[in-house]
Design a protein around this motif. Structure first.
Motif, mmCIF file in Angstrom:
data_model
loop_
_atom_site.group_PDB
_atom_site.id
_atom_site.type_symbol
_atom_site.label_atom_id
_atom_site.label_comp_id
_atom_site.label_asym_id
_atom_site.label_seq_id
_atom_site.Cartn_x
_atom_site.Cartn_y
_atom_site.Cartn_z
ATOM 1 N N HIS A 88 5.744 6.757 -0.180
ATOM 2 C CA HIS A 88 6.519 5.802 -0.958
ATOM 3 C C HIS A 88 5.825 4.444 -0.995
ATOM 4 C CE1 HIS A 88 7.689 5.350 3.271
ATOM 5 N NE2 HIS A 88 7.895 4.081 2.990
ATOM 6 N N TRP A 89 6.223 3.643 -1.951
ATOM 7 C CA TRP A 89 5.831 2.241 -2.008
ATOM 8 C C TRP A 89 7.059 1.376 -1.746
ATOM 9 C CZ3 TRP A 89 4.109 5.227 -6.364
ATOM 10 C CH2 TRP A 89 2.726 5.415 -6.443
ATOM 11 N N HIS A 90 6.853 0.246 -1.101
ATOM 12 C CA HIS A 90 7.866 -0.807 -1.041
ATOM 13 C C HIS A 90 7.471 -1.866 -2.066
ATOM 14 C CE1 HIS A 90 9.738 0.553 2.748
ATOM 15 N NE2 HIS A 90 8.509 0.906 3.094
ATOM 16 N N PRO A 132 0.861 -1.189 0.000
ATOM 17 C CA PRO A 132 0.000 0.000 0.000
ATOM 18 C C PRO A 132 0.893 1.234 0.000
ATOM 19 C CG PRO A 132 -0.667 -1.574 1.700
ATOM 20 C CD PRO A 132 0.648 -2.045 1.177
ATOM 21 N N LEU A 133 0.386 2.350 -0.457
ATOM 22 C CA LEU A 133 1.165 3.581 -0.431
ATOM 23 C C LEU A 133 1.399 3.982 1.025
ATOM 24 C CD1 LEU A 133 2.480 5.928 -1.975
ATOM 25 C CD2 LEU A 133 0.281 7.136 -1.801
ATOM 26 N N SER A 148 -3.652 -1.601 5.127
ATOM 27 C CA SER A 148 -4.515 -2.748 4.858
ATOM 28 C C SER A 148 -3.868 -3.716 3.871
ATOM 29 C CB SER A 148 -5.856 -2.267 4.291
ATOM 30 O OG SER A 148 -6.653 -3.366 3.889
ATOM 31 N N SER A 149 -3.942 -5.000 4.196
ATOM 32 C CA SER A 149 -3.396 -6.023 3.302
ATOM 33 C C SER A 149 -4.183 -6.091 1.995
ATOM 34 C CB SER A 149 -3.409 -7.392 3.986
ATOM 35 O OG SER A 149 -4.730 -7.759 4.349
ATOM 36 N N SER A 150 -5.432 -5.624 2.008
ATOM 37 C CA SER A 150 -6.233 -5.637 0.782
ATOM 38 C C SER A 150 -5.698 -4.649 -0.254
ATOM 39 C CB SER A 150 -7.698 -5.317 1.103
ATOM 40 O OG SER A 150 -7.828 -4.003 1.626
#
Length: 243
Positions: free
Chosen positions: A86-88, A70-71, A139-141
């Motif tokens: 950021h994104w990983h 997620p961002l 959120s994992s979604s």
């Protein structure tokens, strides 16, 4: 071997992650060991302000498997200031790939150089900070998976999930495998469904056993939980007394 690894990864830290956009410009004095470093899994950070809008589509076209967090737009620095959004991402190559190959993806990400991913589970769970309750939770979604990205569960993970699913069967009075399957499929994460579907005989046996004698099993379950709770409280009191 560990000393070699420390030295090698130390070389990664010497690189200014934003200085070189073309991998052909990586300094000549970079250690030969780093240039020959080969790993299958790599970690990247991507910033919305510098990445092209279609970076996910571009990366997907390369064919590599990858996962996007997620961002992270609520992370804080040590001083309390907001970190740059950021994104990983985790990239899985078909086979061990060199640092230079992994670094070439910066032509798409426009971000820092990649880092070696020693294990997949930890960085993947860091996507949501699920093991870091003091950090912003995501959120994992909102995790995105591309080109068939998946993480194989360790034997320890499988055993942990099987125990949790056993408790779910008892707590929710589930006596039919189809009911159990629907619950796992629609209420739990994909890892749980994988374990349930790969252990059909085991969970079907639990459902059948619980259906045939629910009162006795529930009574035994309550006794065990009370004994465990009592043991934990007793250990806590002993530690407090000793201190």
């Amino acid at each position: 071997m560990n000393d070699d690894k420390v030295k090698l990864y130390g070389e990664l830290a010497k690189i200014d992650p934003f200085e070189f956009w073309d991998t052909n410009l990586i300094p000549e004095n970079l250690s030969p060991e780093l240039k020959k470093l080969k790993k299958r899994h790599w970690l990247y950070i991507i910033y919305p302000e510098s990445a092209p809008e279609d970076w996910k589509e571009q990366l997907a076209l390369t064919g590599v498997q990858f996962a996007v967090s997620p961002l992270h737009d609520r992370d804080l620095l040590v001083n309390g200031d907001l970190k740059k959004a950021h994104w990983h991402i985790i990239v899985i190559f078909d086979g061990p790939s060199t640092f230079l190959t992994a670094a070439s993806f910066r032509e798409i990400t426009h971000g820092p150089y990649p880092k070696v991913c020693e294990n997949l589970r930890g960085p993947f769970e860091y996507f949501t900070h699920k093991n870091d309750p003091d950090k912003a939770q995501y959120s994992s979604s909102d995790i995105e998976l591309f080109n068939g990205f998946e993480i194989d569960l360790s034997a320890k993970d499988v055993q942990r999930i099987k125990k949790e699913l056993c408790e779910i069967i008892i707590k929710h009075n589930i006596t039919e495998y189809m009911e159990f399957n629907l619950y796992v499929q629609y209420y739990l994460e994909a890892d749980y469904f994988d374990v349930a579907s790969n252990n059909t005989y085991y969970f079907n046996s639990l459902n059948n056993s619980f259906r045939h004698n629910p009162e006795q099993i529930m009574a035994r379950y309550k006794v065990i939980k009370e004994e465990i709770s009592g043991s934990v409280d007793s250990n806590k009191e002993d530690k407090e007394h000793d201190s």
